[in-house]
Enzyme design. Structure first.
Site, mmCIF file in Angstrom:
data_model
loop_
_atom_site.group_PDB
_atom_site.id
_atom_site.type_symbol
_atom_site.label_atom_id
_atom_site.label_comp_id
_atom_site.label_asym_id
_atom_site.label_seq_id
_atom_site.Cartn_x
_atom_site.Cartn_y
_atom_site.Cartn_z
ATOM 1 N N HIS A 49 -8.142 -9.829 -5.737
ATOM 2 C CA HIS A 49 -6.771 -9.554 -5.275
ATOM 3 C C HIS A 49 -5.765 -10.494 -5.916
ATOM 4 O O HIS A 49 -4.640 -10.624 -5.438
ATOM 5 C CB HIS A 49 -6.689 -9.665 -3.755
ATOM 6 C CG HIS A 49 -7.390 -8.544 -3.055
ATOM 7 N ND1 HIS A 49 -7.683 -8.583 -1.711
ATOM 8 C CD2 HIS A 49 -7.872 -7.368 -3.504
ATOM 9 C CE1 HIS A 49 -8.324 -7.467 -1.367
ATOM 10 N NE2 HIS A 49 -8.448 -6.702 -2.447
ATOM 11 N N CYS A 66 3.665 -11.289 -16.043
ATOM 12 C CA CYS A 66 4.903 -10.606 -16.436
ATOM 13 C C CYS A 66 4.711 -9.102 -16.268
ATOM 14 O O CYS A 66 3.778 -8.517 -16.844
ATOM 15 C CB CYS A 66 5.235 -10.925 -17.904
ATOM 16 S SG CYS A 66 6.672 -10.014 -18.498
ATOM 17 N N CYS A 71 5.278 -7.545 -20.104
ATOM 18 C CA CYS A 71 4.314 -7.618 -21.221
ATOM 19 C C CYS A 71 2.911 -7.989 -20.752
ATOM 20 O O CYS A 71 2.004 -8.149 -21.571
ATOM 21 C CB CYS A 71 4.807 -8.656 -22.248
ATOM 22 S SG CYS A 71 4.721 -10.357 -21.651
ATOM 23 N N SER A 109 -12.681 -8.829 7.521
ATOM 24 C CA SER A 109 -12.656 -7.852 8.616
ATOM 25 C C SER A 109 -13.198 -6.497 8.194
ATOM 26 O O SER A 109 -13.465 -5.637 9.031
ATOM 27 C CB SER A 109 -11.210 -7.661 9.101
ATOM 28 O OG SER A 109 -10.408 -7.178 8.015
HETATM 29 C C1 BV8 Z 1 -6.069 0.534 -3.932
HETATM 30 C C2 BV8 Z 1 -3.314 -9.637 -1.704
HETATM 31 C C3 BV8 Z 1 -5.888 2.410 -5.321
HETATM 32 C C4 BV8 Z 1 -2.027 -9.715 -1.010
HETATM 33 C C5 BV8 Z 1 -4.437 -7.837 -0.523
HETATM 34 C C6 BV8 Z 1 -2.064 4.016 1.489
HETATM 35 C C7 BV8 Z 1 -1.390 3.687 0.320
HETATM 36 C C8 BV8 Z 1 -1.960 2.914 -0.684
HETATM 37 C C9 BV8 Z 1 -3.248 2.449 -0.517
HETATM 38 C C10 BV8 Z 1 -3.897 2.753 0.651
HETATM 39 C C11 BV8 Z 1 -3.347 3.546 1.654
HETATM 40 N N1 BV8 Z 1 -4.256 3.679 2.669
HETATM 41 C C12 BV8 Z 1 -5.370 2.990 2.336
HETATM 42 C C13 BV8 Z 1 -5.160 2.434 1.133
HETATM 43 C C14 BV8 Z 1 -6.050 1.610 0.408
HETATM 44 C C15 BV8 Z 1 -5.608 0.167 0.679
HETATM 45 C C16 BV8 Z 1 -6.210 -0.226 2.012
HETATM 46 O O1 BV8 Z 1 -7.400 -0.413 2.096
HETATM 47 N N2 BV8 Z 1 -5.335 -0.350 3.028
HETATM 48 C C17 BV8 Z 1 -5.826 -0.716 4.350
HETATM 49 C C18 BV8 Z 1 -4.765 -1.563 5.052
HETATM 50 C C19 BV8 Z 1 -6.152 0.566 5.120
HETATM 51 N N3 BV8 Z 1 -6.112 -0.603 -0.422
HETATM 52 C C20 BV8 Z 1 -5.332 -0.817 -1.483
HETATM 53 O O2 BV8 Z 1 -4.172 -0.497 -1.564
HETATM 54 C C21 BV8 Z 1 -6.039 -1.491 -2.647
HETATM 55 N N4 BV8 Z 1 -5.768 -0.749 -3.834
HETATM 56 O O3 BV8 Z 1 -6.597 1.188 -3.070
HETATM 57 O O4 BV8 Z 1 -5.701 1.022 -5.142
HETATM 58 C C22 BV8 Z 1 -5.647 2.710 -6.749
HETATM 59 C C23 BV8 Z 1 -6.539 3.544 -7.399
HETATM 60 C C24 BV8 Z 1 -6.300 3.858 -8.722
HETATM 61 C C25 BV8 Z 1 -5.215 3.299 -9.385
HETATM 62 C C26 BV8 Z 1 -4.341 2.440 -8.727
HETATM 63 C C27 BV8 Z 1 -4.553 2.136 -7.382
HETATM 64 C C28 BV8 Z 1 -5.509 -2.878 -2.883
HETATM 65 C C29 BV8 Z 1 -5.810 -3.757 -1.698
HETATM 66 C C30 BV8 Z 1 -5.392 -5.183 -2.013
HETATM 67 C C31 BV8 Z 1 -4.146 -5.556 -1.224
HETATM 68 N N5 BV8 Z 1 -3.923 -6.981 -1.335
HETATM 69 N N6 BV8 Z 1 -4.294 -9.148 -0.746
HETATM 70 C C32 BV8 Z 1 -1.909 -11.002 -0.253
HETATM 71 O O5 BV8 Z 1 -2.912 -11.688 -0.017
HETATM 72 O O6 BV8 Z 1 -0.770 -11.296 0.110
HETATM 73 S S1 BV8 Z 1 -5.409 -7.318 0.765
HETATM 74 C C33 BV8 Z 1 -5.287 -8.201 2.241
HETATM 75 O O7 BV8 Z 1 -6.374 -7.827 3.096
HETATM 76 C C34 BV8 Z 1 -5.538 -9.636 2.204
HETATM 77 O O8 BV8 Z 1 -4.981 -10.254 1.157
HETATM 78 C C35 BV8 Z 1 -7.031 -9.805 2.215
HETATM 79 O O9 BV8 Z 1 -7.418 -10.113 0.921
HETATM 80 C C36 BV8 Z 1 -7.499 -8.448 2.562
HETATM 81 C C37 BV8 Z 1 -8.635 -8.351 3.499
HETATM 82 O O10 BV8 Z 1 -8.351 -9.119 4.642
HETATM 83 P P1 BV8 Z 1 -9.465 -10.174 5.111
HETATM 84 O O11 BV8 Z 1 -9.641 -11.157 4.012
HETATM 85 O O12 BV8 Z 1 -10.677 -9.456 5.567
HETATM 86 O O13 BV8 Z 1 -8.711 -10.883 6.295
HETATM 87 P P2 BV8 Z 1 -8.551 -10.356 7.797
HETATM 88 O O14 BV8 Z 1 -7.504 -11.197 8.443
HETATM 89 O O15 BV8 Z 1 -8.406 -8.879 7.798
HETATM 90 O O16 BV8 Z 1 -9.960 -10.687 8.471
HETATM 91 C C38 BV8 Z 1 -10.369 -12.035 8.627
HETATM 92 C C39 BV8 Z 1 -11.794 -12.029 9.112
HETATM 93 O O17 BV8 Z 1 -12.258 -13.384 9.185
HETATM 94 C C40 BV8 Z 1 -11.963 -11.441 10.515
HETATM 95 O O18 BV8 Z 1 -13.079 -10.560 10.514
HETATM 96 C C41 BV8 Z 1 -12.256 -12.675 11.393
HETATM 97 O O19 BV8 Z 1 -13.168 -12.358 12.430
HETATM 98 C C42 BV8 Z 1 -12.901 -13.604 10.405
HETATM 99 N N7 BV8 Z 1 -12.715 -15.024 10.726
HETATM 100 C C43 BV8 Z 1 -11.611 -15.629 11.249
HETATM 101 N N8 BV8 Z 1 -11.841 -16.949 11.373
HETATM 102 C C44 BV8 Z 1 -13.091 -17.191 10.907
HETATM 103 C C45 BV8 Z 1 -13.641 -15.965 10.486
HETATM 104 N N9 BV8 Z 1 -14.883 -15.864 9.985
HETATM 105 C C46 BV8 Z 1 -15.601 -17.011 9.871
HETATM 106 N N10 BV8 Z 1 -15.139 -18.229 10.254
HETATM 107 C C47 BV8 Z 1 -13.900 -18.347 10.775
HETATM 108 N N11 BV8 Z 1 -13.457 -19.554 11.156
#
Ligand code: BV8
Length: 231
Positions: free
Chosen positions: A108, A116, A119, A176
């Site tokens: 990610h 950029c 480019c 998650s």
């Molecule tokens: C794609 C960078 C296609 C940003 C991130 C509608 C429109 C467009 C796309 C979609 C759509 N519907 C669905 C999609 C697909 C979409 C998607 O999945 N959406 C979800 C919300 C439904 N995905 C995308 O858009 C991806 N691209 O599909 O492209 C495509 C195909 C062809 C050509 C072009 C394109 C791109 C997804 C990447 C987005 N960017 N990050 C930033 O960071 O600011 S994703 C974002 O969620 C976060 O950055 C993170 O990386 C990611 C996952 O989250 P987690 O890391 O799991 O974090 P979370 O808080 O959710 O969970 C934490 C976990 O830790 C919990 O389980 C908790 O219990 C646990 N925890 C907490 N504390 C602890 C612990 N575990 C252990 N110890 C602890 N102490």
């Protein structure tokens, strides 16, 4: 299992005990700001200063954070394991590399990198980025954080699927299972013959894709698991 290739997917949970917020836990990042406002190409086109501000603040937070025992344990596993260990992180902080992990893919993107939009030149991001910053290569004011936003293709997908096909073990840590394509890696690894293990604070949205799971804080569960793996 004493050798064989391991693919490890990490998410925000592995950095939680380093003081960096997760996204979907209580008080998480996406509770305070709508991802549609700061983490999509449309948001950046609409208000680049706001998006840069969001990432400047996270870049500052990440620079203050330190790797924790879970990051350190994964670096130990890479050094001590007879097979290949690949860490695929969804995180944009640099805590894995600062802990010593070298076989690492930021699917990610990364807060400490800039790109950029004109480019596609990439460089180490300054602490603070602004919309008018000129690209060091083409001088156009089209710089952006090297972050993969929603709706954009994650980085390194070919390498990741090649590694999943060669893996004997797939481990997901601190994620998650809410975001695709990363959330689909466990099912894909299992389909290709790997065993799957979840190390997480609580069962993820895709717990059904895992053969085994250990739930608890990453700084306890990950070092314990690595100690077992290294015997
Ligand atoms: C794609 C960078 C296609 C940003 C991130 C509608 C429109 C467009 C796309 C979609 C759509 N519907 C669905 C999609 C697909 C979409 C998607 O999945 N959406 C979800 C919300 C439904 N995905 C995308 O858009 C991806 N691209 O599909 O492209 C495509 C195909 C062809 C050509 C072009 C394109 C791109 C997804 C990447 C987005 N960017 N990050 C930033 O960071 O600011 S994703 C974002 O969620 C976060 O950055 C993170 O990386 C990611 C996952 O989250 P987690 O890391 O799991 O974090 P979370 O808080 O959710 O969970 C934490 C976990 O830790 C919990 O389980 C908790 O219990 C646990 N925890 C907490 N504390 C602890 C612990 N575990 C252990 N110890 C602890 N102490």
């Amino acid at each position: 299992m004493s050798a064989g290739n391991i693919v490890i997917l990490t998410g925000a949970g592995i950095s939680a005990e380093s003081g960096l917020g997760t996204f979907r836990d209580k008080g998480g990042l996406w509770e305070n700001v709508a991802l549609e406002e700061v983490a999509t190409p449309e948001a950046f086109a609409r208000d680049p200063a706001r998006v840069h501000g969001f990432y400047n603040s996270r870049r500052k937070g990440a620079a203050r954070a330190a790797p924790n025992a879970a990051h350190d344990a994964l670096a130990r596993l890479e050094r001590g394991w007879a097979g290949e260990v690949l860490v695929v992180t969804q995180n944009v902080d640099n805590l894995h590399s600062r802990a010593g992990t070298t076989n690492l893919l930021h699917m990610h993107g990364a807060l400490h990198r800039a790109r950029c939009a004109g480019c596609d030149h990439k460089w180490d991001a300054p602490a603070v980025m602004a919309p008018e910053d000129p690209c060091p290569s083409c001088a156009a004011p089209s710089t952006r954080p090297d972050i993969v936003w929603f709706g954009e293709m994650p980085h390194h997908m070919h390498e990741i699927f090649t590694a999943l096909a060669a893996a004997e073990l797939f481990v997901a840590i601190g994620t998650s299972g809410a975001v695709y394509p990363a959330a689909g890696f466990a099912a894909e690894a299992r389909r290709l013959g790997a065993r799957t293990l979840e190390l997480n604070l609580a069962p993820s949205d895709v717990i059904c894709d895992f053969d085994d799971a250990r739930h608890g804080p990453a700084t306890r569960v990950v070092p314990d698991w690595v100690a077992e793996m290294l015997g």
